[in-house]
Motif scaffolding. Structure first.
Motif, PDB file in Angstrom:
ATOM      1  N   LEU A 508      -3.620  87.315  75.974  1.00 15.74           N
ATOM      2  CA  LEU A 508      -3.565  88.746  76.248  1.00 15.74           C
ATOM      3  C   LEU A 508      -2.283  89.353  75.683  1.00 15.74           C
ATOM      4  N   GLY A 509      -1.171  88.635  75.798  1.00 24.28           N
ATOM      5  CA  GLY A 509       0.075  89.153  75.259  1.00 24.28           C
ATOM      6  C   GLY A 509       0.036  89.313  73.750  1.00 24.28           C
ATOM      7  N   ASP A 518      -0.532  97.244  82.515  1.00 22.13           N
ATOM      8  CA  ASP A 518      -0.529  97.123  83.977  1.00 22.13           C
ATOM      9  C   ASP A 518      -0.949  95.723  84.425  1.00 22.13           C
ATOM     10  N   LEU A 519      -1.937  95.144  83.744  1.00 17.46           N
ATOM     11  CA  LEU A 519      -2.410  93.812  84.129  1.00 17.46           C
ATOM     12  C   LEU A 519      -1.312  92.772  83.918  1.00 17.46           C
ATOM     13  N   LEU A 520      -0.610  92.843  82.822  1.00 15.94           N
ATOM     14  CA  LEU A 520       0.453  91.875  82.547  1.00 15.94           C
ATOM     15  C   LEU A 520       1.616  92.018  83.521  1.00 15.94           C
ATOM     16  N   LEU A 534       4.679  88.886  77.913  1.00 14.79           N
ATOM     17  CA  LEU A 534       5.212  90.247  77.746  1.00 14.79           C
ATOM     18  C   LEU A 534       6.104  90.345  76.514  1.00 14.79           C
ATOM     19  N   GLY A 535       6.810  89.261  76.181  1.00 18.51           N
ATOM     20  CA  GLY A 535       7.621  89.274  74.977  1.00 18.51           C
ATOM     21  C   GLY A 535       6.774  89.436  73.732  1.00 18.51           C
ATOM     22  N   LEU A 541       7.799 100.229  76.955  1.00 20.67           N
ATOM     23  CA  LEU A 541       7.618 100.919  78.222  1.00 20.67           C
ATOM     24  C   LEU A 541       7.801  99.970  79.411  1.00 20.67           C
ATOM     25  N   LEU A 542       7.616  98.670  79.185  1.00 20.86           N
ATOM     26  CA  LEU A 542       7.705  97.690  80.264  1.00 20.86           C
ATOM     27  C   LEU A 542       9.105  97.096  80.410  1.00 20.86           C
TER      28      LEU A 542
END
Length: 698
Positions: A508-509, A518-520, A534-535, A541-542
């Motif tokens: 997903l990342g 939002d899910l991550l 996430l990286g 934005l995160l």
């Protein structure tokens, strides 16, 4: 063959017959233990030798018909031996298979005679032409540079060998029973009875018989070493013994270096640590193959004529026989010898060597599967692929997973051979089949069957592999599958195991889009792997919630992995992880980022206005797959984080990338150069700067 000479009818029959007889040899171990296998094995071996000679002959060869008749006669003889050995009604059905071979070969004799009669004038002229073929016996020796060379020399074909378990020994069984019997009860000081003396004598006789059998089972290598007498050796025998020792030493070196270059180990730089072992491995390979070159011995002149010139004599030395005897002489399963055997056989030209390598895999102990998988992945022999595909049809169990892994790593394999295994009862096999389908041909067929299978598969580990394969083929169905499984994990915590959850998070990342933020972030506190994802996701934005989470866990020893992954992810997005101690020449991917929350609060306040929302970033710049290609090419990049980069390249190129972390370093560097051209700005495959990979899915 000349284009006017028809294809011999016996060639295809011989090819199929060889495959059937090899399968029969492998199944001889299923016969009852009391059946003597030696005569059966010898007769089938003779039939195989005759069939191999037939398979190599053409209609314009003078002895083609004689070879066909000899093969048919040998197969018929083998059938007689199998029929006498196999019990009536035995489920293996070996004698039926051998009978079909003999019948097919005999049925081919008459059609072959008809063709020879029709083309007798052509055959006569050709026979005169080819009686003295002009063929150079000198094959230039080439060294291996970066990857192994496929070596060839004039040699007899390898015979098919199958190792069978020894039949049970009655004497050894009696001795073991005697050892297991409990001591007699009673007064230990009482005098022994006559019966006890007789019993002890019987046990001693049984033990002596067992010891005698053990002595007879002594390996050929031990007998050679025990009986070696340097003074009784002739000069040629001494040379042969020296060459045999060198062969064994090089075999051990090849096996040890092959295991050392394996990426399973320390997190070392990918192009420095393994590359050094690869260079030594290729040098050892060349040294081994040089032993196949003719070796000559110069005789010492007699004292009466010290100036007399004596012609050198060639030393007879069978390199492959000596090596295979050493490789098969291990007392316990030995991955070192297994790697050496598979690697060296796979580097010698000829269908017989490739067959021997795959046949050895099929007979070997499971503890050596991994070593042979690595070896067969690296070898240059072109026949390995279709022989492994045939293994997928004939074998069951763990060997199927090994065969699929070989095809996946070699980036070869046909859809017809792999697709049926997607419904195998073993989870490991289904998972390996899903990954392999991503690199098989044709891709459209793989895409259709993977999409259909994803609807019915219930195992999450297999679904993760299927999702990766679908994303590799550019299908949005794979991304939908990832989102569904992670949403279920968010709703029902623990629905996924930790390794499988990490796979879905990374997918997903890498392949997700802006709607997945939002899910991550919701899964961040639940699994440290979410920080790594996430990286790769790269959404600026995160960054604030990631800094907030880092401040909460930085001082908690239980969350050290999450803190470390968060710091790496923040640096991967912003490129601001450098500290005062970081050398300025260090590339961004090699920086060890600061884990102090105060550092990240400060740099974000200073630079947050330079980042745009709803855009994918990599080290402070707009993301492009070209940046991932450059990162993967860094020689100092450690092996473990590089695997994620290579997965990103595979998904971004939609399966066009041929870079695999288990491949030769030089071939990886060449494939990375191709990817740089593939993603070069201005070409059709180039991505707009800052675009998520999900935008390219269909």
């Amino acid at each position: 063959m000349n284009e006017r000479t028809p294809e011999p009818p016996a060639r295809q029959i011989a090819r199929s017959s060889r495959q059937v007889l090899e399968r029969v040899m492998l199944n001889l171990s299923q016969l009852p233990a009391r059946v003597p296998r030696g005569p059966v094995l010898a007769s089938i071996g003779q039939a195989l030798s005759a069939i191999i000679a037939l398979e190599k002959s053409d209609l314009d060869h003078q002895d083609h018909l004689e070879l066909l008749r000899a093969a048919a006669a040998a197969a018929e003889k083998a059938h007689g031996q199998v029929e006498r050995a196999e019990p009536v009604g035995h489920p293996t059905g070996l004698q039926k298979s051998v009978l079909e071979v003999a019948t097919a070969l005999k049925a081919t004799i008459e059609p072959t005679i008809d063709i020879l009669v029709k083309t007798q004038d052509l055959a006569f002229r050709k026979r005169v032409d080819i009686q003295a073929p002009v063929r150079s016996s000198i094959i230039p020796f080439k060294t291996s540079v970066g990857v192994p060379h496929l070596f060839a020399w004039e040699r007899p074909p390898l015979s098919t060998e199958v190792r069978l378990p020894l039949p049970p020994s009655p004497a050894r069984e009696e001795a073991e029973k005697a050892d297991d019997e409990p001591l007699p009860e009673g007064d230990p000081t009482a005098a022994p009875s006559l019966e006890s003396f007789n019993s002890d004598a019987d046990n001693d006789n049984a033990g002596d018989a067992a010891d005698k059998e053990d002595a007879e089972d002594e390996s050929s290598l031990e007998r050679e070493l025990n009986s070696f007498d340097a003074f009784s050796f002739s000069a040629e025998k001494a040379e042969q013994h020296t060459l045999a020792e060198i062969t064994r030493d090089l075999g051990e070196e090849v096996g040890a270096l092959g295991l050392l270059r394996s990426p399973v180990g320390p997190n070392v730089p990918w192009a420095i640590g393994p590359a050094a072992f690869e260079a030594r491995l290729l040098h050892s390979l060349d040294a081994f193959m040089s032993l196949a070159e003719p070796v000559y011995r110069v005789s010492t002149p007699v004292s009466a004529h010290p100036t007399a010139i004596t012609p050198p004599t060639q030393i007879r030395f069978d390199l492959l026989r000596t090596f295979l005897e050493w490789a098969g002489d291990a007392m316990v399963p030995d991955p070192t010898r297994a790697f050496a055997r598979a690697f060296l056989l796979g580097s010698i030209d000829g269908e017989d060597t490739a067959r021997a390598a795959v046949l050895a895999l099929r007979q070997s102990h499971p503890l050596t599967y991994e070593a042979q998988r690595d070896a067969l992945t690296l070898v240059p022999h072109p026949s390995i692929t279709h022989l492994v595909e045939r293994l997928l049809v004939d074998e069951t169990g763990p060997l199927l997973e090994v065969g699929l892994n070989i095809l996946e790593r070699r980036r070869e394999g046909s859809f017809e051979a792999v697709a049926p295994l997607l419904s195998h009862p073993s989870r490991a096999v289904r998972r390996a089949a899903a990954k392999t389908l991503a690199v098989t041909s044709p891709p459209r067929a793989s895409l259709d069957v993977l999409q259909a299978h994803a609807k019915t598969e219930e195992d999450d580990a297999v679904l993760a592999a299927a999702a990766e394969a679908l994303l590799t083929l550019g299908s949005r169905v794979g991304l939908t599958l990832v989102r569904e499984r992670l949403t279920e994990e968010l709703t029902f915590p623990g629905a996924l195991t930790k390794p499988v959850r990490a796979e879905f998070l990374l997918l997903l990342g890498i392949a997700g889009g802006p709607s997945d933020s939002d899910l991550l972030i919701s899964l961040l506190r639940r699994d440290p792997a979410a920080a790594n994802a996430l990286g790769f996701f790269g959404d600026a934005l995160l960054v604030p919630p990631m800094i907030t989470t880092l401040a909460e866990v930085a001082d908690l020893p239980a969350h050290w992995e999450l803190a470390k992954n968060l710091a790496s992810a923040l640096h991967r997005i912003t490129g601001k992880g450098r500290t005062a101690f970081t050398p300025p020449e260090t590339p961004d991917p090699l920086v060890e980022p600061s884990q102090h929350p105060s550092h990240w609060v400060k740099v974000w306040e200073e630079h947050k206005n330079t980042f745009q929302h709803r855009k994918k970033y990599r080290y402070g710049a707009s993301f492009t797959p070209l940046s991932s290609t450059r990162e993967a090419a860094l020689a100092d990049l450690p092996i473990v984080p590089r695997k994620d980069i290579l997965l990103e390249l595979t998904l971004a190129s939609q399966g066009k990338s041929r870079v695999h972390e288990d491949d030769w370093v030089s071939r990886q560097q060449l494939a990375l150069g191709e990817m740089k051209d593939f993603f070069r700005p201005g070409l059709l495959q180039s991505y707009p700067e800052g675009q998520w990979l999900s935008a390219a899915l269909t």
